[in-house]
Write a protein that holds these residues in place. Structure first.
Motif, PDB file in Angstrom:
ATOM      1  N   GLY A 197      46.981  12.819  22.028  1.00 63.82           N
ATOM      2  CA  GLY A 197      46.426  11.477  22.092  1.00 63.82           C
ATOM      3  C   GLY A 197      45.593  11.315  23.345  1.00 63.82           C
ATOM      4  N   HIS A 198      44.832  10.226  23.397  1.00 60.57           N
ATOM      5  CA  HIS A 198      43.982   9.972  24.539  1.00 60.57           C
ATOM      6  C   HIS A 198      44.815   9.579  25.755  1.00 60.57           C
ATOM      7  CE1 HIS A 198      40.510  10.358  21.995  1.00 60.57           C
ATOM      8  NE2 HIS A 198      40.958   9.414  21.179  1.00 60.57           N
ATOM      9  N   SER A 199      44.224   9.652  26.940  1.00 58.49           N
ATOM     10  CA  SER A 199      44.921   9.295  28.175  1.00 58.49           C
ATOM     11  C   SER A 199      45.491   7.881  28.075  1.00 58.49           C
ATOM     12  CB  SER A 199      43.962   9.390  29.359  1.00 58.49           C
ATOM     13  OG  SER A 199      43.540  10.724  29.546  1.00 58.49           O
ATOM     14  N   GLY A 200      46.752   7.736  28.501  1.00 57.38           N
ATOM     15  CA  GLY A 200      47.384   6.428  28.482  1.00 57.38           C
ATOM     16  C   GLY A 200      48.109   6.083  27.203  1.00 57.38           C
ATOM     17  N   SER A 238      49.051  17.511  25.157  1.00 58.31           N
ATOM     18  CA  SER A 238      47.646  17.850  25.350  1.00 58.31           C
ATOM     19  C   SER A 238      46.767  16.732  24.805  1.00 58.31           C
ATOM     20  CB  SER A 238      47.295  19.164  24.638  1.00 58.31           C
ATOM     21  OG  SER A 238      45.923  19.483  24.813  1.00 58.31           O
ATOM     22  N   HIS A 239      45.549  16.630  25.365  1.00 59.36           N
ATOM     23  CA  HIS A 239      44.543  15.745  24.769  1.00 59.36           C
ATOM     24  C   HIS A 239      43.352  16.564  24.276  1.00 59.36           C
ATOM     25  CE1 HIS A 239      43.232  16.038  29.032  1.00 59.36           C
ATOM     26  NE2 HIS A 239      42.046  16.103  28.481  1.00 59.36           N
ATOM     27  N   SER A 240      43.517  17.901  24.215  1.00 57.05           N
ATOM     28  CA  SER A 240      42.457  18.792  23.748  1.00 57.05           C
ATOM     29  C   SER A 240      42.682  19.163  22.291  1.00 57.05           C
ATOM     30  CB  SER A 240      42.432  20.063  24.602  1.00 57.05           C
ATOM     31  OG  SER A 240      41.637  21.062  24.002  1.00 57.05           O
ATOM     32  N   THR A 241      41.776  18.741  21.419  1.00 55.86           N
ATOM     33  CA  THR A 241      41.896  19.070  20.002  1.00 55.86           C
ATOM     34  C   THR A 241      41.878  20.569  19.775  1.00 55.86           C
ATOM     35  OG1 THR A 241      40.685  17.031  19.524  1.00 55.86           O
ATOM     36  CG2 THR A 241      40.968  18.573  17.713  1.00 55.86           C
ATOM     37  N   ALA A 242      40.980  21.279  20.464  1.00 51.50           N
ATOM     38  CA  ALA A 242      40.865  22.725  20.276  1.00 51.50           C
ATOM     39  C   ALA A 242      42.146  23.440  20.705  1.00 51.50           C
ATOM     40  CB  ALA A 242      39.672  23.251  21.066  1.00 51.50           C
ATOM     41  N   LEU A 297      52.474  18.486  14.634  1.00 49.78           N
ATOM     42  CA  LEU A 297      51.621  17.579  15.395  1.00 49.78           C
ATOM     43  C   LEU A 297      52.177  16.160  15.377  1.00 49.78           C
ATOM     44  CD1 LEU A 297      48.862  17.172  16.864  1.00 49.78           C
ATOM     45  CD2 LEU A 297      47.880  16.694  14.621  1.00 49.78           C
ATOM     46  N   VAL A 298      52.175  15.524  16.559  1.00 49.36           N
ATOM     47  CA  VAL A 298      52.505  14.106  16.691  1.00 49.36           C
ATOM     48  C   VAL A 298      51.341  13.447  17.413  1.00 49.36           C
ATOM     49  CG1 VAL A 298      54.050  12.390  17.698  1.00 49.36           C
ATOM     50  CG2 VAL A 298      54.991  14.519  16.765  1.00 49.36           C
ATOM     51  N   VAL A 299      50.722  12.461  16.792  1.00 45.13           N
ATOM     52  CA  VAL A 299      49.596  11.746  17.387  1.00 45.13           C
ATOM     53  C   VAL A 299      50.093  10.387  17.871  1.00 45.13           C
ATOM     54  CG1 VAL A 299      47.243  10.883  17.064  1.00 45.13           C
ATOM     55  CG2 VAL A 299      48.021  12.906  15.799  1.00 45.13           C
ATOM     56  N   LEU A 300      49.880  10.115  19.162  1.00 45.27           N
ATOM     57  CA  LEU A 300      50.305   8.860  19.767  1.00 45.27           C
ATOM     58  C   LEU A 300      49.104   7.975  20.076  1.00 45.27           C
ATOM     59  CD1 LEU A 300      52.955  10.161  22.331  1.00 45.27           C
ATOM     60  CD2 LEU A 300      53.432   8.906  20.240  1.00 45.27           C
ATOM     61  N   GLU A 301      49.317   6.675  19.936  1.00 42.38           N
ATOM     62  CA  GLU A 301      48.286   5.694  20.282  1.00 42.38           C
ATOM     63  C   GLU A 301      48.995   4.417  20.732  1.00 42.38           C
ATOM     64  OE1 GLU A 301      45.260   3.432  17.493  1.00 42.38           O
ATOM     65  OE2 GLU A 301      44.585   5.491  17.841  1.00 42.38           O
ATOM     66  N   ASP A 302      48.699   3.993  21.954  1.00 45.83           N
ATOM     67  CA  ASP A 302      49.300   2.769  22.513  1.00 45.83           C
ATOM     68  C   ASP A 302      50.826   2.781  22.443  1.00 45.83           C
ATOM     69  OD1 ASP A 302      46.773   1.715  23.066  1.00 45.83           O
ATOM     70  OD2 ASP A 302      46.608   0.841  21.070  1.00 45.83           O
ATOM     71  N   GLY A 303      51.414   3.936  22.727  1.00 44.22           N
ATOM     72  CA  GLY A 303      52.866   4.041  22.777  1.00 44.22           C
ATOM     73  C   GLY A 303      53.559   4.176  21.447  1.00 44.22           C
ATOM     74  N   LYS A 304      52.800   4.288  20.357  1.00 37.85           N
ATOM     75  CA  LYS A 304      53.383   4.397  19.016  1.00 37.85           C
ATOM     76  C   LYS A 304      52.892   5.671  18.333  1.00 37.85           C
ATOM     77  CE  LYS A 304      53.645  -0.623  18.340  1.00 37.85           C
ATOM     78  NZ  LYS A 304      53.136  -0.944  19.701  1.00 37.85           N
ATOM     79  N   VAL A 305      53.688   6.158  17.394  1.00 37.57           N
ATOM     80  CA  VAL A 305      53.316   7.332  16.595  1.00 37.57           C
ATOM     81  C   VAL A 305      52.430   6.865  15.437  1.00 37.57           C
ATOM     82  CG1 VAL A 305      54.154   9.199  15.127  1.00 37.57           C
ATOM     83  CG2 VAL A 305      55.436   8.551  17.199  1.00 37.57           C
ATOM     84  N   VAL A 306      51.204   7.370  15.373  1.00 39.19           N
ATOM     85  CA  VAL A 306      50.283   6.970  14.304  1.00 39.19           C
ATOM     86  C   VAL A 306      50.086   8.069  13.265  1.00 39.19           C
ATOM     87  CG1 VAL A 306      49.069   5.257  15.691  1.00 39.19           C
ATOM     88  CG2 VAL A 306      48.281   7.636  15.726  1.00 39.19           C
ATOM     89  N   ALA A 307      50.528   9.289  13.563  1.00 39.90           N
ATOM     90  CA  ALA A 307      50.484  10.380  12.582  1.00 39.90           C
ATOM     91  C   ALA A 307      51.425  11.474  13.058  1.00 39.90           C
ATOM     92  CB  ALA A 307      49.066  10.932  12.426  1.00 39.90           C
ATOM     93  N   LYS A 308      52.065  12.156  12.115  1.00 37.17           N
ATOM     94  CA  LYS A 308      52.956  13.265  12.462  1.00 37.17           C
ATOM     95  C   LYS A 308      53.141  14.150  11.237  1.00 37.17           C
ATOM     96  CE  LYS A 308      57.130  10.559  11.424  1.00 37.17           C
ATOM     97  NZ  LYS A 308      58.443  10.081  11.933  1.00 37.17           N
ATOM     98  N   GLY A 309      53.458  15.418  11.481  1.00 40.81           N
ATOM     99  CA  GLY A 309      53.705  16.332  10.383  1.00 40.81           C
ATOM    100  C   GLY A 309      53.253  17.736  10.726  1.00 40.81           C
TER     101      GLY A 309
END
Length: 360
Positions: free
Chosen positions: A36-39, A192-196, A205-217
């Motif tokens: 996810g992005h910084s923060g 990491s915040h590096s897609t590559a 993969l777990v994708v975080l945004e604003d402290g919440k999980v928005v995608a995982k699997g």
């Protein structure tokens, strides 16, 4: 996944202007990437898992409770290792003594990883007598990772371990991390915040945004979802795993076979027939045609079927999910092209893939 072969982490903690609220069950093997992005809360979540930050919630690792509503195992009693962005090596000790520092504190009967294995996996055989000040950034990080492994952790946490390295050092260390992923039975949670970087290393993969999980699997399935935040970035795409079937000496290319087709990609010097590799197919590098057009500079042409088409966040742009056999691929197109070619789910097309590269 049962509790005995997974990591269960449920945390809620509030800071001024930010709240972390997650409920995760992660595989007990391989590399899980927190992306996810910084923060967005990646490092905060990792610190909660380590016990470095006290948050409301629960934490169970391979069936062992580290935190419950009534108990909290302090960090020094959790069998984990934490690799930071900075290596924190002892400057007055050579590499061997840095590695032995944690290793000797583990009773021999509890050691899960041998000294020689850790040295071999991280390629440190010729560095044992060197001092940290004489090592490159990538070499110091390899020592730090080996030192962490030699504490025989049940869980390895890595907080953007490559972020302080230059591009050359990153390329140097990535093969060693791949080796760890394939050799270790220890689960790794990798921030990491590096897609590559994530595409090359992660299994889950777990994708975080604003402290919440928005995608995982699982990595490949999650990357190919149209509701995934990855698709909004310029480097949106999918990960394809397959085998090097042939090396073309004349054109310096490699023929890559996967469950859905064949691709030609630039040959890597260490590549051998039979090698299992990952390649990234970026949505921006794929165009679609209704018929096969061999007389063109694009050499990779693969038949596929359109699965779904949805509008992207950019006006006038659509993103298509295609299936090459069972393998999902994403393509970014203008909405005008979608309309003029009458592209729709179920339509057979040819994917024209402009660029293919090993995940790196």
């Amino acid at each position: 996944m049962s509790a005995s072969d997974s990591i269960c982490a449920r945390f809620r903690c509030a800071f001024p202007g930010f709240t972390l609220n997650v409920d995760l069950t992660l595989p007990g093997t391989g590399i899980t990437a927190l992306f996810g992005h910084s923060g967005c809360g990646k490092t905060t979540l990792l610190r909660c898992m380590a016990g470095l930050h006290s948050a409301d919630g629960t934490m169970t690792v391979l069936g062992e409770p580290w935190q419950t509503p009534r108990t909290f195992l302090p960090v020094h009693k959790r069998p984990l290792a934490y690799v930071f962005q900075e290596t924190h090596l002892f400057p007055h000790l050579n590499v061997r003594k840095n590695l032995e520092f944690g290793y000797r504190r583990i009773p021999a009967a509890q050691r899960q990883i041998s000294f020689d294995d850790a040295v071999s996996w991280l390629g440190l055989e010729t560095h044992l007598t060197r001092m940290p000040a004489g090592l490159s950034g990538g070499e110091r990080q390899r020592v730090a990772i080996a030192r962490a492994l030699l504490t025989s952790p049940r869980l390895l946490l890595m907080d953007e371990p490559l972020s302080a390295l230059d591009k050359v050092s990153k390329q140097d260390i990535l093969p060693y991390l791949e080796r760890l992923r394939d050799a270790l039975a220890i689960p790794i949670v990798y921030v990491s915040h590096s897609t590559a970087e994530v595409a090359r290393l992660a299994d889950h993969l777990v994708v975080l945004e604003d402290g919440k999980v928005v995608a995982k699997g699982p990595m490949r399935e999650t990357l190919s979802r149209l509701d995934n935040p990855f698709r909004l970035d310029d480097d949106a795409g999918v990960l394809v795993e397959g085998t090097i079937a042939e090396l073309d000496e004349h054109w310096h290319l490699a023929r890559f076979e996967f469950n859905g087709g064949t691709l030609w990609l630039g040959r890597d010097n260490g590549m051998q027939p039979g090698d299992r590799v990952r390649v990234r197919l970026l949505a921006r590098d794929i165009s679609l045609a209704l018929d096969r057009h061999p007389n063109q500079s694009i050499q990779n042409l693969i038949p596929a079927t359109i699965d779904r088409i949805e509008p992207d966040v950019t006006p006038g742009i659509s993103i298509a999910r295609l299936l090459a056999g069972p393998t999902p691929v994403l393509a970014r197109l203008t909405t005008r092209a979608v309309d003029q070619l009458a592209l729709a789910p179920g339509r057979s097309v040819w994917m024209q893939i402009k660029s293919v590269a090993l995940a790196d």
